[in-house]
Write an enzyme that holds these catalytic residues in place. Structure first.
Site, PDB file in Angstrom:
ATOM      1  N   GLU A  28       9.941   5.050 -57.761  1.00  0.00           N
ATOM      2  CA  GLU A  28      11.023   4.220 -57.798  1.00  0.00           C
ATOM      3  C   GLU A  28      11.257   2.834 -58.009  1.00  0.00           C
ATOM      4  OE1 GLU A  28      14.074   5.765 -56.991  1.00  0.00           O
ATOM      5  OE2 GLU A  28      13.878   8.110 -56.030  1.00  0.00           O
ATOM      6  N   HIS A  82      13.280   4.960 -60.625  1.00  0.00           N
ATOM      7  CA  HIS A  82      14.235   5.537 -59.980  1.00  0.00           C
ATOM      8  C   HIS A  82      15.187   6.337 -60.796  1.00  0.00           C
ATOM      9  CE1 HIS A  82      17.438   5.067 -57.464  1.00  0.00           C
ATOM     10  NE2 HIS A  82      18.438   4.177 -58.156  1.00  0.00           N
ATOM     11  N   SER A 101      21.305   7.607 -56.982  1.00  0.00           N
ATOM     12  CA  SER A 101      21.090   6.327 -56.620  1.00  0.00           C
ATOM     13  C   SER A 101      22.444   6.055 -55.534  1.00  0.00           C
ATOM     14  CB  SER A 101      20.743   5.688 -57.380  1.00  0.00           C
ATOM     15  OG  SER A 101      20.910   4.421 -57.053  1.00  0.00           O
TER      16      SER A 101
END
Length: 533
Positions: A323, A436, A190
Protein backbone atom coordinates in the site's frame (compact mmCIF):
# COMPACT_ATOMS: atom_id res chain seq x y z
CA UNK A 1 -34.70 -3.19 -27.18
CA UNK A 2 -32.78 -0.22 -28.61
CA UNK A 3 -33.83 2.25 -25.89
CA UNK A 4 -35.01 0.45 -22.75
CA UNK A 5 -37.53 2.39 -20.66
CA UNK A 6 -37.87 1.90 -16.90
CA UNK A 7 -40.81 3.36 -14.99
CA UNK A 8 -39.73 4.49 -11.50
CA UNK A 9 -41.65 6.12 -8.67
CA UNK A 10 -40.22 9.50 -9.75
CA UNK A 11 -40.75 9.10 -13.50
CA UNK A 12 -39.61 7.25 -16.61
CA UNK A 13 -35.98 6.68 -17.60
CA UNK A 14 -34.54 5.93 -21.02
CA UNK A 15 -31.33 3.88 -20.93
CA UNK A 16 -29.27 2.16 -23.58
CA UNK A 17 -28.15 -1.34 -24.54
CA UNK A 18 -24.41 -1.99 -24.18
CA UNK A 19 -22.03 -4.92 -24.57
CA UNK A 20 -19.15 -6.03 -22.38
CA UNK A 21 -15.65 -6.87 -23.63
CA UNK A 22 -16.90 -10.43 -24.10
CA UNK A 23 -19.91 -9.23 -26.16
CA UNK A 24 -22.39 -9.96 -23.38
CA UNK A 25 -25.37 -7.58 -23.43
CA UNK A 26 -26.38 -5.37 -20.51
CA UNK A 27 -28.47 -2.25 -19.91
CA UNK A 28 -27.04 1.07 -18.77
CA UNK A 29 -28.89 3.92 -17.01
CA UNK A 30 -26.68 6.90 -16.18
CA UNK A 31 -27.17 10.13 -14.29
CA UNK A 32 -30.24 9.05 -12.32
CA UNK A 33 -31.04 11.64 -9.60
CA UNK A 34 -31.29 10.15 -6.11
CA UNK A 35 -31.46 13.47 -4.23
CA UNK A 36 -32.33 17.09 -4.90
CA UNK A 37 -29.40 19.20 -6.15
CA UNK A 38 -27.74 20.50 -2.95
CA UNK A 39 -27.69 24.13 -4.10
CA UNK A 40 -28.22 27.46 -2.34
CA UNK A 41 -29.57 26.92 1.16
CA UNK A 42 -29.10 23.15 0.73
CA UNK A 43 -25.30 23.51 0.47
CA UNK A 44 -23.82 21.56 3.46
CA UNK A 45 -27.30 20.21 4.38
CA UNK A 46 -28.60 16.67 4.76
CA UNK A 47 -29.69 15.36 1.32
CA UNK A 48 -33.32 15.74 0.32
CA UNK A 49 -34.96 12.97 -1.79
CA UNK A 50 -35.17 13.74 -5.52
CA UNK A 51 -38.36 15.17 -6.99
CA UNK A 52 -40.49 13.55 -9.71
CA UNK A 53 -40.04 14.57 -13.35
CA UNK A 54 -42.41 14.66 -16.30
CA UNK A 55 -41.92 12.79 -19.53
CA UNK A 56 -39.02 10.42 -20.19
CA UNK A 57 -35.65 11.37 -18.70
CA UNK A 58 -32.57 10.65 -20.82
CA UNK A 59 -30.27 8.33 -18.84
CA UNK A 60 -27.73 7.63 -21.58
CA UNK A 61 -25.10 10.28 -20.82
CA UNK A 62 -22.59 10.83 -18.00
CA UNK A 63 -23.75 13.23 -15.30
CA UNK A 64 -21.80 15.91 -13.46
CA UNK A 65 -19.09 14.77 -11.10
CA UNK A 66 -19.03 16.42 -7.68
CA UNK A 67 -17.16 19.74 -7.48
CA UNK A 68 -13.51 19.17 -6.53
CA UNK A 69 -9.91 20.25 -7.06
CA UNK A 70 -8.28 18.57 -10.06
CA UNK A 71 -4.64 17.68 -9.42
CA UNK A 72 -3.89 17.29 -13.14
CA UNK A 73 -4.88 20.85 -14.10
CA UNK A 74 -4.68 22.58 -10.69
CA UNK A 75 -8.18 23.84 -11.39
CA UNK A 76 -11.70 23.20 -10.07
CA UNK A 77 -13.84 20.70 -11.95
CA UNK A 78 -17.33 19.28 -11.44
CA UNK A 79 -20.49 20.82 -10.09
CA UNK A 80 -22.50 21.14 -6.89
CA UNK A 81 -25.42 19.54 -8.73
CA UNK A 82 -23.95 16.04 -8.61
CA UNK A 83 -26.13 13.68 -6.58
CA UNK A 84 -26.69 11.09 -9.27
CA UNK A 85 -26.13 7.38 -9.63
CA UNK A 86 -25.73 4.85 -12.44
CA UNK A 87 -27.34 1.43 -12.78
CA UNK A 88 -25.92 -1.36 -14.94
CA UNK A 89 -27.96 -4.53 -15.21
CA UNK A 90 -27.74 -7.73 -17.28
CA UNK A 91 -31.53 -7.96 -17.46
CA UNK A 92 -34.65 -5.94 -16.79
CA UNK A 93 -37.17 -7.88 -14.77
CA UNK A 94 -39.83 -7.20 -12.19
CA UNK A 95 -40.63 -10.77 -11.19
CA UNK A 96 -39.41 -11.43 -7.65
CA UNK A 97 -38.29 -14.98 -8.41
CA UNK A 98 -35.62 -13.81 -10.86
CA UNK A 99 -34.25 -10.72 -9.09
CA UNK A 100 -30.46 -10.45 -9.07
CA UNK A 101 -27.98 -9.55 -6.30
CA UNK A 102 -27.16 -5.83 -6.16
CA UNK A 103 -23.65 -4.42 -5.68
CA UNK A 104 -23.35 -0.72 -4.78
CA UNK A 105 -19.90 0.69 -5.52
CA UNK A 106 -18.57 3.64 -3.47
CA UNK A 107 -15.61 5.37 -5.07
CA UNK A 108 -12.37 6.35 -3.32
CA UNK A 109 -10.31 9.52 -3.41
CA UNK A 110 -9.75 10.49 0.21
CA UNK A 111 -13.29 11.98 0.52
CA UNK A 112 -11.87 14.90 -1.51
CA UNK A 113 -11.36 13.58 -5.06
CA UNK A 114 -12.93 11.15 -7.51
CA UNK A 115 -16.32 10.16 -8.85
CA UNK A 116 -18.48 7.14 -9.58
CA UNK A 117 -19.61 8.55 -12.91
CA UNK A 118 -17.20 7.90 -15.76
CA UNK A 119 -17.43 4.33 -17.10
CA UNK A 120 -14.09 4.75 -18.90
CA UNK A 121 -12.66 4.49 -15.38
CA UNK A 122 -15.53 2.63 -13.72
CA UNK A 123 -16.66 0.15 -16.36
CA UNK A 124 -19.18 -2.43 -15.10
CA UNK A 125 -18.18 -5.23 -17.52
CA UNK A 126 -16.45 -7.73 -15.23
CA UNK A 127 -19.20 -7.72 -12.60
CA UNK A 128 -22.39 -7.51 -14.72
CA UNK A 129 -21.11 -10.53 -16.68
CA UNK A 130 -21.54 -12.44 -13.42
CA UNK A 131 -25.28 -11.71 -13.27
CA UNK A 132 -25.37 -8.95 -10.68
CA UNK A 133 -26.83 -5.44 -10.85
CA UNK A 134 -24.13 -2.81 -10.33
CA UNK A 135 -24.87 0.67 -8.94
CA UNK A 136 -22.23 3.43 -8.79
CA UNK A 137 -22.81 6.84 -7.25
CA UNK A 138 -21.47 10.32 -6.60
CA UNK A 139 -21.43 11.90 -3.14
CA UNK A 140 -20.36 15.34 -1.98
CA UNK A 141 -16.62 15.74 -1.39
CA UNK A 142 -14.27 17.94 0.61
CA UNK A 143 -15.74 20.98 2.34
CA UNK A 144 -19.10 20.43 0.59
CA UNK A 145 -19.42 16.91 1.96
CA UNK A 146 -17.74 17.21 5.34
CA UNK A 147 -18.09 20.72 6.77
CA UNK A 148 -19.18 20.31 10.40
CA UNK A 149 -20.35 23.34 12.40
CA UNK A 150 -22.38 21.58 15.10
CA UNK A 151 -25.68 22.82 13.68
CA UNK A 152 -28.56 21.29 11.78
CA UNK A 153 -27.71 23.20 8.58
CA UNK A 154 -24.13 21.84 8.61
CA UNK A 155 -24.12 18.74 10.85
CA UNK A 156 -21.12 17.09 9.17
CA UNK A 157 -20.81 13.86 7.21
CA UNK A 158 -23.32 14.89 4.53
CA UNK A 159 -21.14 13.08 1.97
CA UNK A 160 -21.80 9.87 3.92
CA UNK A 161 -25.47 10.83 4.28
CA UNK A 162 -25.58 11.15 0.47
CA UNK A 163 -24.50 7.50 0.30
CA UNK A 164 -27.34 6.59 2.67
CA UNK A 165 -29.82 8.49 0.48
CA UNK A 166 -28.56 6.57 -2.56
CA UNK A 167 -29.07 3.29 -0.66
CA UNK A 168 -32.62 4.38 0.17
CA UNK A 169 -33.18 5.01 -3.54
CA UNK A 170 -31.89 1.50 -4.25
CA UNK A 171 -34.40 0.04 -1.78
CA UNK A 172 -37.26 1.87 -3.51
CA UNK A 173 -36.32 1.37 -7.14
CA UNK A 174 -33.77 -1.34 -7.85
CA UNK A 175 -36.36 -4.07 -8.47
CA UNK A 176 -37.39 -2.14 -11.63
CA UNK A 177 -33.88 -2.88 -12.95
CA UNK A 178 -34.00 -6.58 -12.07
CA UNK A 179 -32.19 -6.11 -8.74
CA UNK A 180 -33.15 -7.61 -5.39
CA UNK A 181 -33.59 -4.91 -2.70
CA UNK A 182 -33.25 -7.69 -0.10
CA UNK A 183 -29.77 -8.62 -1.30
CA UNK A 184 -27.62 -5.47 -1.49
CA UNK A 185 -23.83 -5.52 -1.04
CA UNK A 186 -21.92 -2.28 -0.47
CA UNK A 187 -18.27 -2.22 -1.55
CA UNK A 188 -15.48 0.21 -2.30
CA UNK A 189 -11.75 0.89 -2.14
CA UNK A 190 -9.77 3.35 -0.02
CA UNK A 191 -12.18 6.14 1.07
CA UNK A 192 -14.89 3.94 -0.45
CA UNK A 193 -13.86 1.18 1.96
CA UNK A 194 -13.78 3.62 4.88
CA UNK A 195 -17.29 4.66 3.78
CA UNK A 196 -18.40 1.02 3.85
CA UNK A 197 -17.22 0.78 7.47
CA UNK A 198 -18.92 4.07 8.40
CA UNK A 199 -22.16 2.72 6.92
CA UNK A 200 -21.78 -0.33 9.16
CA UNK A 201 -21.36 1.98 12.15
CA UNK A 202 -24.20 4.43 11.48
CA UNK A 203 -27.69 3.60 12.81
CA UNK A 204 -29.29 5.57 9.97
CA UNK A 205 -27.87 3.14 7.39
CA UNK A 206 -29.12 0.00 9.17
CA UNK A 207 -31.31 -2.23 7.01
CA UNK A 208 -30.27 -0.63 3.72
CA UNK A 209 -27.67 -3.30 2.83
CA UNK A 210 -27.04 -6.95 3.63
CA UNK A 211 -23.34 -7.55 2.99
CA UNK A 212 -20.26 -5.31 3.07
CA UNK A 213 -16.87 -5.44 1.41
CA UNK A 214 -14.03 -3.01 2.23
CA UNK A 215 -10.86 -2.84 0.10
CA UNK A 216 -7.84 -1.06 1.65
CA UNK A 217 -9.68 1.38 3.88
CA UNK A 218 -11.13 1.77 7.37
CA UNK A 219 -12.91 4.31 9.55
CA UNK A 220 -10.01 3.93 12.02
CA UNK A 221 -7.41 5.42 9.69
CA UNK A 222 -6.07 8.86 10.57
CA UNK A 223 -6.94 10.28 7.13
CA UNK A 224 -10.54 9.05 7.37
CA UNK A 225 -11.55 11.07 10.46
CA UNK A 226 -10.97 14.58 11.78
CA UNK A 227 -11.92 16.83 14.68
CA UNK A 228 -10.67 19.95 12.89
CA UNK A 229 -13.52 20.67 10.44
CA UNK A 230 -14.59 23.90 12.18
CA UNK A 231 -10.96 25.03 12.49
CA UNK A 232 -10.48 24.52 8.75
CA UNK A 233 -13.72 26.40 8.00
CA UNK A 234 -12.63 29.35 10.16
CA UNK A 235 -9.33 29.48 8.27
CA UNK A 236 -11.19 29.61 4.94
CA UNK A 237 -13.00 32.72 6.19
CA UNK A 238 -9.72 34.20 7.47
CA UNK A 239 -8.03 33.75 4.10
CA UNK A 240 -10.94 35.69 2.57
CA UNK A 241 -10.44 38.50 5.07
CA UNK A 242 -13.25 37.51 7.46
CA UNK A 243 -12.84 36.86 11.18
CA UNK A 244 -15.94 34.84 12.07
CA UNK A 245 -16.20 32.70 15.21
CA UNK A 246 -19.99 32.49 15.35
CA UNK A 247 -21.16 29.30 13.64
CA UNK A 248 -24.17 30.89 11.96
CA UNK A 249 -22.14 33.79 10.57
CA UNK A 250 -19.50 31.36 9.35
CA UNK A 251 -22.14 29.16 7.72
CA UNK A 252 -23.80 32.13 6.00
CA UNK A 253 -20.43 33.29 4.66
CA UNK A 254 -19.43 29.84 3.37
CA UNK A 255 -22.80 29.47 1.65
CA UNK A 256 -22.25 32.80 -0.09
CA UNK A 257 -18.84 31.94 -1.59
CA UNK A 258 -18.80 30.97 -5.29
CA UNK A 259 -18.14 27.26 -5.54
CA UNK A 260 -14.73 27.52 -7.23
CA UNK A 261 -13.58 30.10 -4.69
CA UNK A 262 -14.77 27.93 -1.79
CA UNK A 263 -12.96 24.79 -3.00
CA UNK A 264 -9.77 26.58 -4.04
CA UNK A 265 -9.51 28.32 -0.66
CA UNK A 266 -10.27 25.11 1.22
CA UNK A 267 -7.38 23.41 -0.61
CA UNK A 268 -5.03 26.24 0.44
CA UNK A 269 -6.06 25.69 4.07
CA UNK A 270 -5.55 21.95 3.82
CA UNK A 271 -2.17 22.31 2.11
CA UNK A 272 -0.93 24.17 5.19
CA UNK A 273 -2.13 21.35 7.47
CA UNK A 274 0.46 18.59 7.19
CA UNK A 275 -1.27 16.23 9.60
CA UNK A 276 0.44 12.97 10.59
CA UNK A 277 1.14 9.76 8.73
CA UNK A 278 1.98 9.79 5.05
CA UNK A 279 -1.27 11.16 3.61
CA UNK A 280 -3.81 13.73 4.73
CA UNK A 281 -7.06 15.05 3.23
CA UNK A 282 -8.57 17.55 5.69
CA UNK A 283 -12.36 17.71 5.28
CA UNK A 284 -13.30 14.09 6.00
CA UNK A 285 -15.79 12.30 8.33
CA UNK A 286 -16.16 13.61 11.85
CA UNK A 287 -17.86 12.63 15.10
CA UNK A 288 -20.98 14.77 15.43
CA UNK A 289 -22.29 16.57 18.52
CA UNK A 290 -26.02 16.48 17.80
CA UNK A 291 -28.43 18.93 19.41
CA UNK A 292 -31.60 18.79 17.36
CA UNK A 293 -30.76 16.36 14.57
CA UNK A 294 -30.22 12.64 14.12
CA UNK A 295 -26.46 12.06 13.91
CA UNK A 296 -24.75 9.94 11.32
CA UNK A 297 -22.19 8.98 13.98
CA UNK A 298 -21.67 10.48 17.46
CA UNK A 299 -19.07 8.14 18.98
CA UNK A 300 -15.59 7.22 17.80
CA UNK A 301 -15.38 4.32 15.33
CA UNK A 302 -12.94 2.49 17.62
CA UNK A 303 -15.40 2.66 20.53
CA UNK A 304 -18.32 1.45 18.40
CA UNK A 305 -16.32 -1.40 16.87
CA UNK A 306 -14.96 -2.46 20.27
CA UNK A 307 -18.45 -2.61 21.74
CA UNK A 308 -19.95 -4.36 18.76
CA UNK A 309 -22.26 -1.42 18.07
CA UNK A 310 -22.53 -1.84 14.31
CA UNK A 311 -24.69 -3.58 11.72
CA UNK A 312 -23.88 -7.30 11.69
CA UNK A 313 -23.66 -8.56 8.11
CA UNK A 314 -21.24 -10.86 6.25
CA UNK A 315 -18.06 -8.82 5.82
CA UNK A 316 -14.93 -8.92 3.66
CA UNK A 317 -11.89 -6.75 4.30
CA UNK A 318 -8.39 -6.72 2.87
CA UNK A 319 -5.37 -4.83 1.64
CA UNK A 320 -2.64 -4.74 -0.99
CA UNK A 321 0.85 -5.93 -0.03
CA UNK A 322 2.63 -2.62 -0.74
CA UNK A 323 0.00 0.00 0.00
CA UNK A 324 2.86 2.35 0.88
CA UNK A 325 3.99 2.54 -2.75
CA UNK A 326 1.48 5.38 -2.89
CA UNK A 327 4.18 7.47 -1.24
CA UNK A 328 6.42 7.03 -4.30
CA UNK A 329 3.90 9.05 -6.32
CA UNK A 330 4.10 11.87 -3.79
CA UNK A 331 7.60 12.80 -4.94
CA UNK A 332 9.45 10.37 -2.64
CA UNK A 333 10.42 13.29 -0.35
CA UNK A 334 8.78 11.74 2.69
CA UNK A 335 10.14 8.29 1.83
CA UNK A 336 13.64 9.65 1.36
CA UNK A 337 13.45 11.56 4.64
CA UNK A 338 12.43 8.45 6.55
CA UNK A 339 15.11 6.34 4.85
CA UNK A 340 17.75 8.90 5.76
CA UNK A 341 16.67 9.89 9.29
CA UNK A 342 14.73 6.77 10.38
CA UNK A 343 12.57 8.93 12.64
CA UNK A 344 9.50 6.68 12.62
CA UNK A 345 7.62 8.35 15.48
CA UNK A 346 7.38 11.61 13.52
CA UNK A 347 4.93 9.87 11.17
CA UNK A 348 2.79 8.02 13.70
CA UNK A 349 -0.74 9.50 13.82
CA UNK A 350 -1.01 8.87 17.56
CA UNK A 351 -0.18 10.97 20.59
CA UNK A 352 2.87 9.28 22.12
CA UNK A 353 3.94 10.07 25.68
CA UNK A 354 7.50 11.49 25.54
CA UNK A 355 8.60 9.04 28.24
CA UNK A 356 7.80 6.17 25.84
CA UNK A 357 9.60 7.59 22.78
CA UNK A 358 12.91 5.76 23.12
CA UNK A 359 11.39 2.36 23.87
CA UNK A 360 8.84 2.68 21.06
CA UNK A 361 11.41 3.96 18.55
CA UNK A 362 13.66 0.98 19.30
CA UNK A 363 10.76 -1.43 18.93
CA UNK A 364 9.72 0.09 15.58
CA UNK A 365 13.30 0.03 14.26
CA UNK A 366 13.63 -3.63 15.24
CA UNK A 367 10.38 -4.52 13.45
CA UNK A 368 10.97 -2.60 10.20
CA UNK A 369 14.77 -2.49 9.87
CA UNK A 370 15.58 -6.00 11.09
CA UNK A 371 12.56 -7.80 9.66
CA UNK A 372 12.69 -9.82 6.43
CA UNK A 373 11.53 -8.17 3.20
CA UNK A 374 11.18 -9.93 -0.15
CA UNK A 375 11.52 -6.63 -2.02
CA UNK A 376 15.03 -5.30 -2.54
CA UNK A 377 14.33 -1.54 -2.81
CA UNK A 378 16.50 0.55 -0.50
CA UNK A 379 13.31 2.10 0.91
CA UNK A 380 11.41 -1.20 1.26
CA UNK A 381 11.21 -0.85 5.05
CA UNK A 382 9.76 2.67 4.68
CA UNK A 383 7.17 1.43 2.17
CA UNK A 384 6.16 -1.27 4.68
CA UNK A 385 5.93 1.33 7.44
CA UNK A 386 3.65 3.64 5.43
CA UNK A 387 1.65 0.60 4.30
CA UNK A 388 0.85 0.02 7.97
CA UNK A 389 0.50 3.64 9.13
CA UNK A 390 -1.80 4.77 6.34
CA UNK A 391 -3.73 1.58 5.61
CA UNK A 392 -3.05 -1.90 6.94
CA UNK A 393 -2.75 -1.05 10.64
CA UNK A 394 -6.26 0.41 10.84
CA UNK A 395 -7.73 -2.13 8.41
CA UNK A 396 -6.35 -5.04 10.45
CA UNK A 397 -7.45 -3.65 13.83
CA UNK A 398 -10.95 -2.84 12.56
CA UNK A 399 -11.30 -6.31 11.02
CA UNK A 400 -10.25 -8.05 14.25
CA UNK A 401 -12.76 -5.95 16.24
CA UNK A 402 -15.56 -6.67 13.76
CA UNK A 403 -14.76 -10.39 13.85
CA UNK A 404 -15.14 -10.46 17.65
CA UNK A 405 -18.82 -9.55 17.32
CA UNK A 406 -19.75 -10.73 13.83
CA UNK A 407 -19.54 -13.77 11.55
CA UNK A 408 -18.60 -14.56 8.85
CA UNK A 409 -15.67 -12.18 8.31
CA UNK A 410 -13.19 -12.80 5.47
CA UNK A 411 -9.75 -11.22 5.13
CA UNK A 412 -7.45 -11.05 2.08
CA UNK A 413 -4.03 -9.81 0.97
CA UNK A 414 -3.78 -8.85 -2.72
CA UNK A 415 -0.18 -9.14 -3.90
CA UNK A 416 -0.55 -9.81 -7.64
CA UNK A 417 1.47 -7.51 -9.89
CA UNK A 418 0.12 -7.36 -13.45
CA UNK A 419 -0.99 -5.11 -16.28
CA UNK A 420 -4.33 -4.24 -14.64
CA UNK A 421 -2.92 -2.97 -11.32
CA UNK A 422 -5.03 0.17 -11.12
CA UNK A 423 -3.17 2.81 -9.11
CA UNK A 424 0.33 1.79 -10.19
CA UNK A 425 -0.74 2.39 -13.78
CA UNK A 426 -2.59 5.60 -13.00
CA UNK A 427 0.30 7.13 -11.06
CA UNK A 428 3.11 5.61 -13.20
CA UNK A 429 4.74 3.87 -10.23
CA UNK A 430 7.53 1.73 -11.64
CA UNK A 431 8.12 -0.56 -8.66
CA UNK A 432 7.49 -4.21 -7.85
CA UNK A 433 4.44 -5.28 -5.87
CA UNK A 434 0.77 -4.40 -5.52
CA UNK A 435 0.17 -0.76 -4.62
CA UNK A 436 -2.81 0.78 -2.82
CA UNK A 437 -6.00 0.31 -4.84
CA UNK A 438 -4.41 -2.05 -7.35
CA UNK A 439 -6.98 -4.84 -6.94
CA UNK A 440 -9.69 -2.52 -8.25
CA UNK A 441 -8.32 -2.92 -11.78
CA UNK A 442 -9.38 -6.57 -11.66
CA UNK A 443 -12.94 -5.73 -10.56
CA UNK A 444 -13.83 -2.48 -12.32
CA UNK A 445 -12.92 -2.10 -16.01
CA UNK A 446 -10.64 0.90 -16.37
CA UNK A 447 -9.47 1.27 -19.97
CA UNK A 448 -7.80 4.58 -19.16
CA UNK A 449 -5.41 2.99 -16.66
CA UNK A 450 -4.57 -0.36 -18.26
CA UNK A 451 -0.94 -1.08 -19.13
CA UNK A 452 -0.85 -2.87 -22.48
CA UNK A 453 -2.82 -6.02 -23.18
CA UNK A 454 -3.67 -8.21 -20.18
CA UNK A 455 -1.72 -11.47 -20.02
CA UNK A 456 -3.42 -14.81 -19.58
CA UNK A 457 -2.55 -14.68 -15.86
CA UNK A 458 -4.01 -11.15 -15.64
CA UNK A 459 -7.23 -12.50 -17.14
CA UNK A 460 -7.27 -15.40 -14.70
CA UNK A 461 -6.81 -13.07 -11.69
CA UNK A 462 -9.53 -10.78 -13.09
CA UNK A 463 -11.88 -13.76 -13.47
CA UNK A 464 -11.10 -14.91 -9.91
CA UNK A 465 -11.70 -11.50 -8.37
CA UNK A 466 -15.01 -10.98 -10.18
CA UNK A 467 -16.12 -14.51 -9.31
CA UNK A 468 -15.25 -14.23 -5.61
CA UNK A 469 -16.72 -10.74 -5.19
CA UNK A 470 -20.00 -11.65 -6.91
CA UNK A 471 -20.16 -14.99 -5.08
CA UNK A 472 -19.97 -13.01 -1.86
CA UNK A 473 -22.75 -10.70 -3.06
CA UNK A 474 -24.90 -13.67 -4.01
CA UNK A 475 -24.22 -16.09 -1.15
CA UNK A 476 -22.33 -14.23 1.60
CA UNK A 477 -19.49 -16.67 0.87
CA UNK A 478 -16.82 -15.80 -1.74
CA UNK A 479 -15.95 -19.45 -2.44
CA UNK A 480 -19.08 -21.59 -2.01
CA UNK A 481 -17.43 -24.21 -4.21
CA UNK A 482 -13.94 -24.78 -5.63
CA UNK A 483 -12.70 -25.98 -9.02
CA UNK A 484 -9.39 -26.88 -10.65
CA UNK A 485 -8.74 -23.58 -12.44
CA UNK A 486 -10.45 -20.40 -11.14
CA UNK A 487 -11.54 -20.89 -7.51
CA UNK A 488 -8.84 -23.38 -6.53
CA UNK A 489 -8.86 -22.71 -2.78
CA UNK A 490 -11.58 -22.47 -0.17
CA UNK A 491 -11.47 -19.00 1.44
CA UNK A 492 -11.88 -19.68 5.13
CA UNK A 493 -13.47 -16.99 7.33
CA UNK A 494 -11.72 -15.66 10.41
CA UNK A 495 -11.96 -17.94 13.39
CA UNK A 496 -11.49 -17.33 17.10
CA UNK A 497 -8.16 -19.09 16.80
CA UNK A 498 -6.58 -16.51 14.47
CA UNK A 499 -6.52 -14.15 11.51
CA UNK A 500 -6.64 -16.53 8.55
CA UNK A 501 -6.10 -14.68 5.31
CA UNK A 502 -6.48 -15.44 1.59
CA UNK A 503 -3.35 -14.55 -0.37
CA UNK A 504 -4.41 -13.44 -3.87
CA UNK A 505 -1.51 -13.76 -6.31
CA UNK A 506 -1.15 -15.81 -9.51
CA UNK A 507 -2.35 -18.59 -7.20
CA UNK A 508 -4.78 -18.57 -4.26
CA UNK A 509 -3.43 -19.75 -0.90
CA UNK A 510 -4.59 -19.51 2.69
CA UNK A 511 -2.13 -18.15 5.26
CA UNK A 512 -2.16 -17.52 9.00
CA UNK A 513 -1.37 -14.36 10.92
CA UNK A 514 -0.53 -11.49 8.57
CA UNK A 515 2.81 -9.77 9.43
CA UNK A 516 2.43 -10.63 13.14
CA UNK A 517 5.10 -8.31 14.61
CA UNK A 518 3.87 -5.31 12.59
CA UNK A 519 0.21 -5.93 13.40
CA UNK A 520 0.86 -6.54 17.10
CA UNK A 521 2.52 -3.10 17.17
CA UNK A 522 -0.50 -1.40 15.61
CA UNK A 523 -2.98 -3.23 17.82
CA UNK A 524 -1.17 -1.82 20.85
CA UNK A 525 -0.90 1.68 19.31
CA UNK A 526 -4.64 1.83 18.62
CA UNK A 527 -5.52 0.33 21.98
CA UNK A 528 -3.37 2.86 23.84
CA UNK A 529 -4.69 5.77 21.77
CA UNK A 530 -8.29 4.94 22.69
CA UNK A 531 -7.66 3.60 26.20
CA UNK A 532 -9.50 6.52 27.79
CA UNK A 533 -12.73 5.88 25.86
Amino acid sequence: MSSPIVDLNEGKLKGKVCKTLNKIQYYSFKGVPYAKPPLGELRFSVPVPSEPWKGIRDATKNCNICAQFDRDTNGIIGDEDCLYLNVYTPKLSTTNSTLLPVMVYIHGGGFVFGSGTDDVIHGPDYLVEKDVVLVSLNYRLGVLGFLSLDCKEAPGNVGLRDQVEALRWVQKNINKFGGDPKNVTIFGASAGAASVEYLLLSPIAKGLFHKALAQSGSSLLHWAQTNKAKEFATKIASLKGKVLQDNQQLLTFLKSLPIKDLIATSMLVLAADTGRGGINFGFVPTIENPVDWEPFIDKSPYELLSRGEFTKVPFVSGFCTREGLLMVARGENVLNKLVKEKDFIEYLPFEIDSSQHTELENKIKHIYLDGKNKYQDEDAFAIDFFTDVDFLGGVYVATTLIAKHNSPVYFYEFCYDGNLNYLKNKLNINRQGACHGDENGYLIKSDKYTKGQPSETDKLVRERMAEMWTNFARHGDPTPKTDSKVITTKWEPLAETGMTCLLIDDKLTMQDNVYPARMKLFESLYKNAYASE
